[in-house]
Design a protein around this motif. Sequence first.
Motif, PDB file in Angstrom:
ATOM      1  N   ALA A 177     -55.519  47.257  51.069  1.00 42.04           N
ATOM      2  CA  ALA A 177     -56.965  47.189  51.280  1.00 42.04           C
ATOM      3  C   ALA A 177     -57.599  48.554  51.046  1.00 42.04           C
ATOM      4  CB  ALA A 177     -57.255  46.695  52.695  1.00 42.04           C
ATOM      5  N   ASP A 178     -56.904  49.609  51.451  1.00 44.32           N
ATOM      6  CA  ASP A 178     -57.418  50.962  51.248  1.00 44.32           C
ATOM      7  C   ASP A 178     -57.478  51.296  49.753  1.00 44.32           C
ATOM      8  OD1 ASP A 178     -58.249  53.461  52.641  1.00 44.32           O
ATOM      9  OD2 ASP A 178     -56.522  54.295  51.598  1.00 44.32           O
ATOM     10  N   ALA A 179     -56.437  50.876  49.027  1.00 47.44           N
ATOM     11  CA  ALA A 179     -56.433  51.114  47.579  1.00 47.44           C
ATOM     12  C   ALA A 179     -57.592  50.373  46.916  1.00 47.44           C
ATOM     13  CB  ALA A 179     -55.097  50.674  46.978  1.00 47.44           C
ATOM     14  N   ALA A 180     -57.838  49.127  47.358  1.00 46.37           N
ATOM     15  CA  ALA A 180     -58.950  48.355  46.805  1.00 46.37           C
ATOM     16  C   ALA A 180     -60.287  49.013  47.142  1.00 46.37           C
ATOM     17  CB  ALA A 180     -58.909  46.935  47.348  1.00 46.37           C
ATOM     18  N   LEU A 181     -60.400  49.558  48.337  1.00 45.97           N
ATOM     19  CA  LEU A 181     -61.632  50.227  48.754  1.00 45.97           C
ATOM     20  C   LEU A 181     -61.950  51.408  47.838  1.00 45.97           C
ATOM     21  CD1 LEU A 181     -63.915  50.907  50.817  1.00 45.97           C
ATOM     22  CD2 LEU A 181     -62.183  52.164  52.125  1.00 45.97           C
ATOM     23  N   TYR A 182     -60.966  52.241  47.591  1.00 41.88           N
ATOM     24  CA  TYR A 182     -61.233  53.425  46.792  1.00 41.88           C
ATOM     25  C   TYR A 182     -61.390  53.087  45.305  1.00 41.88           C
ATOM     26  CZ  TYR A 182     -61.036  56.444  50.746  1.00 41.88           C
ATOM     27  OH  TYR A 182     -61.343  57.049  51.924  1.00 41.88           O
ATOM     28  N   ALA A 183     -60.772  51.983  44.884  1.00 44.48           N
ATOM     29  CA  ALA A 183     -61.029  51.518  43.517  1.00 44.48           C
ATOM     30  C   ALA A 183     -62.482  51.075  43.387  1.00 44.48           C
ATOM     31  CB  ALA A 183     -60.091  50.365  43.161  1.00 44.48           C
ATOM     32  N   ALA A 184     -63.011  50.385  44.413  1.00 50.10           N
ATOM     33  CA  ALA A 184     -64.423  49.966  44.405  1.00 50.10           C
ATOM     34  C   ALA A 184     -65.334  51.182  44.412  1.00 50.10           C
ATOM     35  CB  ALA A 184     -64.703  49.071  45.605  1.00 50.10           C
ATOM     36  N   LYS A 185     -65.006  52.212  45.186  1.00 51.54           N
ATOM     37  CA  LYS A 185     -65.831  53.422  45.232  1.00 51.54           C
ATOM     38  C   LYS A 185     -65.872  54.115  43.870  1.00 51.54           C
ATOM     39  CE  LYS A 185     -65.845  54.935  50.053  1.00 51.54           C
ATOM     40  NZ  LYS A 185     -67.288  55.274  50.099  1.00 51.54           N
ATOM     41  N   ARG A 186     -64.727  54.127  43.192  1.00 46.62           N
ATOM     42  CA  ARG A 186     -64.696  54.778  41.878  1.00 46.62           C
ATOM     43  C   ARG A 186     -65.548  54.006  40.866  1.00 46.62           C
ATOM     44  NH1 ARG A 186     -59.213  55.543  43.321  1.00 46.62           N
ATOM     45  NH2 ARG A 186     -58.629  53.655  42.148  1.00 46.62           N
ATOM     46  N   THR A 187     -65.561  52.686  41.021  1.00 48.75           N
ATOM     47  CA  THR A 187     -66.344  51.858  40.097  1.00 48.75           C
ATOM     48  C   THR A 187     -67.831  51.992  40.406  1.00 48.75           C
ATOM     49  OG1 THR A 187     -64.526  50.288  39.909  1.00 48.75           O
ATOM     50  CG2 THR A 187     -66.715  49.531  39.236  1.00 48.75           C
ATOM     51  N   ARG A 188     -68.221  51.640  41.603  1.00 49.61           N
ATOM     52  CA  ARG A 188     -69.613  51.796  42.038  1.00 49.61           C
ATOM     53  C   ARG A 188     -69.674  51.604  43.537  1.00 49.61           C
ATOM     54  NH1 ARG A 188     -74.209  48.353  42.326  1.00 49.61           N
ATOM     55  NH2 ARG A 188     -73.028  46.653  41.378  1.00 49.61           N
ATOM     56  N   LYS A 189     -70.247  52.560  44.232  1.00 51.49           N
ATOM     57  CA  LYS A 189     -70.371  52.450  45.675  1.00 51.49           C
ATOM     58  C   LYS A 189     -71.306  51.304  46.035  1.00 51.49           C
ATOM     59  CE  LYS A 189     -69.451  57.336  46.581  1.00 51.49           C
ATOM     60  NZ  LYS A 189     -69.972  58.610  47.114  1.00 51.49           N
ATOM     61  N   GLY A 190     -71.014  50.727  47.206  1.00 47.06           N
ATOM     62  CA  GLY A 190     -71.821  49.588  47.644  1.00 47.06           C
ATOM     63  C   GLY A 190     -71.351  48.277  47.063  1.00 47.06           C
ATOM     64  N   THR A 191     -70.107  48.255  46.551  1.00 44.65           N
ATOM     65  CA  THR A 191     -69.539  47.028  45.987  1.00 44.65           C
ATOM     66  C   THR A 191     -68.241  46.707  46.704  1.00 44.65           C
ATOM     67  OG1 THR A 191     -68.291  48.245  44.293  1.00 44.65           O
ATOM     68  CG2 THR A 191     -70.537  47.560  43.740  1.00 44.65           C
ATOM     69  N   ALA A 192     -67.561  45.639  46.275  1.00 48.26           N
ATOM     70  CA  ALA A 192     -66.296  45.221  46.879  1.00 48.26           C
ATOM     71  C   ALA A 192     -65.284  44.938  45.787  1.00 48.26           C
ATOM     72  CB  ALA A 192     -66.501  43.987  47.743  1.00 48.26           C
ATOM     73  N   GLN A 193     -64.015  45.206  46.085  1.00 48.05           N
ATOM     74  CA  GLN A 193     -62.932  44.838  45.182  1.00 48.05           C
ATOM     75  C   GLN A 193     -61.773  44.289  45.993  1.00 48.05           C
ATOM     76  OE1 GLN A 193     -61.634  47.160  41.935  1.00 48.05           O
ATOM     77  NE2 GLN A 193     -63.629  48.140  41.550  1.00 48.05           N
ATOM     78  N   THR A 194     -61.008  43.430  45.354  1.00 43.94           N
ATOM     79  CA  THR A 194     -59.848  42.786  45.980  1.00 43.94           C
ATOM     80  C   THR A 194     -58.579  43.330  45.360  1.00 43.94           C
ATOM     81  OG1 THR A 194     -61.089  40.765  46.385  1.00 43.94           O
ATOM     82  CG2 THR A 194     -58.684  40.607  46.467  1.00 43.94           C
ATOM     83  N   TYR A 195     -57.601  43.618  46.194  1.00 42.94           N
ATOM     84  CA  TYR A 195     -56.312  44.121  45.704  1.00 42.94           C
ATOM     85  C   TYR A 195     -55.536  42.968  45.082  1.00 42.94           C
ATOM     86  CZ  TYR A 195     -51.907  46.641  45.562  1.00 42.94           C
ATOM     87  OH  TYR A 195     -50.754  47.268  45.140  1.00 42.94           O
ATOM     88  N   GLN A 196     -54.960  43.214  43.918  1.00 43.09           N
ATOM     89  CA  GLN A 196     -54.159  42.206  43.240  1.00 43.09           C
ATOM     90  C   GLN A 196     -52.849  42.812  42.777  1.00 43.09           C
ATOM     91  OE1 GLN A 196     -56.527  40.586  40.073  1.00 43.09           O
ATOM     92  NE2 GLN A 196     -57.717  39.267  41.454  1.00 43.09           N
ATOM     93  N   VAL A 197     -51.847  41.976  42.617  1.00 36.31           N
ATOM     94  CA  VAL A 197     -50.556  42.395  42.065  1.00 36.31           C
ATOM     95  C   VAL A 197     -50.420  41.780  40.691  1.00 36.31           C
ATOM     96  CG1 VAL A 197     -48.060  42.367  42.349  1.00 36.31           C
ATOM     97  CG2 VAL A 197     -49.538  42.544  44.352  1.00 36.31           C
ATOM     98  N   VAL A 198     -50.254  42.634  39.684  1.00 38.95           N
ATOM     99  CA  VAL A 198     -50.148  42.149  38.300  1.00 38.95           C
ATOM    100  C   VAL A 198     -48.872  42.716  37.685  1.00 38.95           C
ATOM    101  CG1 VAL A 198     -51.220  42.100  36.027  1.00 38.95           C
ATOM    102  CG2 VAL A 198     -52.636  42.045  38.089  1.00 38.95           C
ATOM    103  N   ALA A 199     -47.987  41.847  37.271  1.00 38.69           N
ATOM    104  CA  ALA A 199     -46.741  42.242  36.583  1.00 38.69           C
ATOM    105  C   ALA A 199     -45.967  43.282  37.374  1.00 38.69           C
ATOM    106  CB  ALA A 199     -47.059  42.750  35.185  1.00 38.69           C
ATOM    107  N   ASP A 200     -45.884  43.025  38.674  1.00 39.69           N
ATOM    108  CA  ASP A 200     -45.149  43.890  39.587  1.00 39.69           C
ATOM    109  C   ASP A 200     -45.775  45.280  39.729  1.00 39.69           C
ATOM    110  OD1 ASP A 200     -41.992  42.531  38.575  1.00 39.69           O
ATOM    111  OD2 ASP A 200     -43.317  41.948  40.228  1.00 39.69           O
ATOM    112  N   HIS A 201     -46.935  45.506  39.142  1.00 38.73           N
ATOM    113  CA  HIS A 201     -47.635  46.780  39.345  1.00 38.73           C
ATOM    114  C   HIS A 201     -48.862  46.505  40.175  1.00 38.73           C
ATOM    115  CE1 HIS A 201     -45.135  49.101  36.594  1.00 38.73           C
ATOM    116  NE2 HIS A 201     -45.198  48.069  35.769  1.00 38.73           N
TER     117      HIS A 201
END
Length: 483
Positions: free
Chosen positions: A455-479
């Motif tokens: 959840a923390d990784a998703a939070l900071y990914a959302a901040k890098r994209t645009r503050k005031g948004t939301a992102q969901t953590y996903q697992v893709v191809a074991d990464h």
Amino acid sequence: MSDNQRESLRQKALAEIALLDTPPEREFDVLAKLAQRMLGTSMSSITLIAPERQWFKARCGPLAPETVRAQTFCPVVVETDAPLTVADARLDPRFAASPFVTGSPNIRYYAGVPVRIQQPDGNRVAIGTLCVLDERPREPTPTDLEVLEQLACVAEALIQARTVALRAAEAAEEHRLVVERLKRERRQFKQAERMAEMGSYRYDIEQGTTAWSDGVFAIHERPVSGGVPNGEIMNHFPEPDRSTFVAAVMRTLDTGEPFEMDADLVTAKGNARRVRCSCEIELANGKPVALIGLIQDITERYELEQRLRHQARTDDLTQLANRAEFHCVLDARLREAPAADNDVAVLLIDLDGFKDVNDVLGHAAGDAVLRCVADRLRVACDGGCFPARLGGDEFAVVVSADLDRVGLDRKVRRLLHDLEIVIDGQGHIARVTGTIGIAWSSTASQDRDVLLRQADAALYAAKRTRKGTAQTYQVVADHRKAS
């Protein structure tokens, strides 16, 4: 036997007679004075040898109440368990450098004999000395040690008599305590009456009837004149405490083991109370005849404990759950999830622009923003969602198990809208938004730490994209990544 073992035995024997550091006693003082007069010396003492010091039970002349053990005469007597005479300590290499020889009290002559006590196995252990000392050298005479040994016998008899008396007093005190305890048990009902917010009861097993003290009537808010409501007593206990109490009573009847428990109680006037109940079996000729016990009103203490527990689990500023309580709730949800085939979602929320509020408008305005965020989270988090403040400008939500990903998406959009806060004060305007990171337990193997990291990784990914948004953590191809 080694020297260490002998020393340990001496110290154990000394401790058992409980004579060390006791007040002066006339009999010992007289004995020391008698030794001084009979041998014509300026000093005398009855000395006990402790691990690091020698202590004088009785003394005559310029002697301190105690001295260090090193470089003194009496420990030699005790360690060798033999009499000792020193004609002139200045000429004896064992004592010539002693501060008690080179300085006050300027000892020259010394004569001392062991004072022993008899052990239960019949062995006699030296625990001290009877000795005389003088500032002038003198040649010892055979009668010096003879007189001291005779007086030492008297000292030993005094110690033995004192020890016997002490043990007799201890036995008498133990007996008195036993008698007092028995009397206290017999007076249990009367004593309970005198105790604040407490009463006693007795249930007659054969008759099936209960007797209450006045204190129990008061706790139940029933008049004494109305008598005990034998058929209705258990109605005062709501479930599940009623069943718990009945089960405990049955267990006591089956096993004879007493019990104590806390329970909710509703009085005859409908007032809720918290009580502590104890119960044990009363025997007559080895046969159970009654159940007896106490009941105490602990409502105030219980409410205080509840308030303290609430404070320990709650963030003081926002009155949301704190980090520790959030972890407890999340752990419980994760434990329940596999059995219910549920997926647990966590939202981590970080406030954007909050530092500017504190810097420009002050911490009071910042606190107001945090309370506003908490209020909006409480409104938004209905139906089983659990909000918390993790610290600073960080918040979190455990999402209700009945929310699927579509429902969660709607809730997140609403939260993003609700977390847009504009603060206007002191001619300045500050804007706060919330950025949200989302993670699901299915991608974290139901592991709390992993889930929060995601959840923390998703939070900071959302901040890098645009503050005031939301992102969901996903697992893709074991990464693992947030998207």
